[in-house]
Write an enzyme that holds these catalytic residues in place. Structure first.
Site, PDB file in Angstrom:
ATOM      1  N   CYS A   1       0.704  -1.289  -0.072  1.00 14.66           N
ATOM      2  CA  CYS A   1       0.165  -0.109   0.040  1.00 14.66           C
ATOM      3  C   CYS A   1       0.958   1.165   0.080  1.00 14.66           C
ATOM      4  CB  CYS A   1      -1.144  -0.297   1.205  1.00 14.66           C
ATOM      5  SG  CYS A   1      -2.291   1.072   1.046  1.00 14.66           S
TER       6      CYS A   1
ATOM      7  N   HIS B   1      -3.695  -4.550  -0.316  1.00 12.80           N
ATOM      8  CA  HIS B   1      -3.408  -5.161   1.024  1.00 12.80           C
ATOM      9  C   HIS B   1      -3.520  -6.977   0.972  1.00 12.80           C
ATOM     10  CE1 HIS B   1      -3.240  -1.673   3.578  1.00 12.80           C
ATOM     11  NE2 HIS B   1      -4.092  -1.078   2.933  1.00 12.80           N
TER      12      HIS B   1
ATOM     13  N   GLU C   1      -2.470  -8.849   3.235  1.00 12.41           N
ATOM     14  CA  GLU C   1      -2.949  -9.298   4.543  1.00 12.41           C
ATOM     15  C   GLU C   1      -4.488  -9.038   4.817  1.00 12.41           C
ATOM     16  OE1 GLU C   1      -2.389  -5.069   5.342  1.00 12.41           O
ATOM     17  OE2 GLU C   1      -1.763  -6.435   3.819  1.00 12.41           O
TER      18      GLU C   1
END
Length: 207
Positions: free
Chosen positions: A79, A184, A186
């Site tokens: 990001c 992202h 995650e």
């Protein structure tokens, strides 16, 4: 061990938990020697480019990341962390980046149609204009989670993934051992874990 650079900006615990889920050791650290000893480096980031860059440079960690990149250590920016890899950003002024990816960060408002919401938030499909080991477990059309108002521009040679949001936007970049994802991993479920797994398996190549 993967060093997650802790410079006061980023969703650090989610990243650490994601690596734990795939059985990879990842440590949050702001210690130069630990980052130097790590096998790989992950540069997170959320918020404004200027503030994050100031923290990264004033802490001395920018110098460490650049040095380790030039030594061939695999580095992944996520990001805002991806955006910091670029030469500069035009987010609320002009700010210097790490210069590890050629190009600059510009507002998506410059290229997407009027009426599209900013920031771009949500799940979008990836396309892969060229093969890269970071996406060896993925196929075109896999969806990942984005939250951003700026994108990588004038970086065509480095683009390894794109997404569509009223225009074709840079989703991921690579310059030899330096990688960046605008989205992202995650927060991207199994697809994101596959990307982190592929990163953990990468070898090095000097920028």
């Amino acid at each position: 061990m993967i060093a997650i650079v802790d410079y006061g900006v980023g969703n650090l615990f989610s990243l650490q938990s994601s690596f734990r889920a795939i059985g990879v050791e990842a440590k949050l650290t702001s210690d130069r020697s630990e980052i130097e000893r790590a096998d790989k480096i992950l540069l997170p980031g959320v918020g404004a480019f200027g503030e994050a860059a100031e923290k990264l440079f004033s802490s001395g960690l920018a110098e460490v990341v650049i040095e380790q990149a030039r030594l061939g250590k695999p580095i992944l920016g996520i990001c805002l962390g991806m955006q910091l890899l670029f030469e500069k950003s035009y987010e609320y002024g002009e700010h210097k980046g790490l210069g590890l990816i050629q190009g600059e960060i510009r507002p998506i408002a410059d290229v997407i149609p009027v009426g599209y919401k900013i920031p771009h938030i949500g799940w979008n499909a990836l396309s892969f204009p060229k093969k890269n080991e970071l996406f060896k477990y993925l196929v075109g059309g896999n969806h990942v989670y984005f939250v951003h108002s700026y994108y990588g521009a004038n970086c065509e040679e480095s683009v390894i993934a794109t997404t569509e949001y009223g225009a074709t936007l840079t989703a991921a970049v690579a310059n030899k051992n330096v990688y960046g994802c605008q989205f992202h991993p995650e927060k991207s479920g199994e697809v994101g874990l596959k990307i982190l797994k592929a990163f953990s398996e990468l070898g090095g190549e000097n920028v």
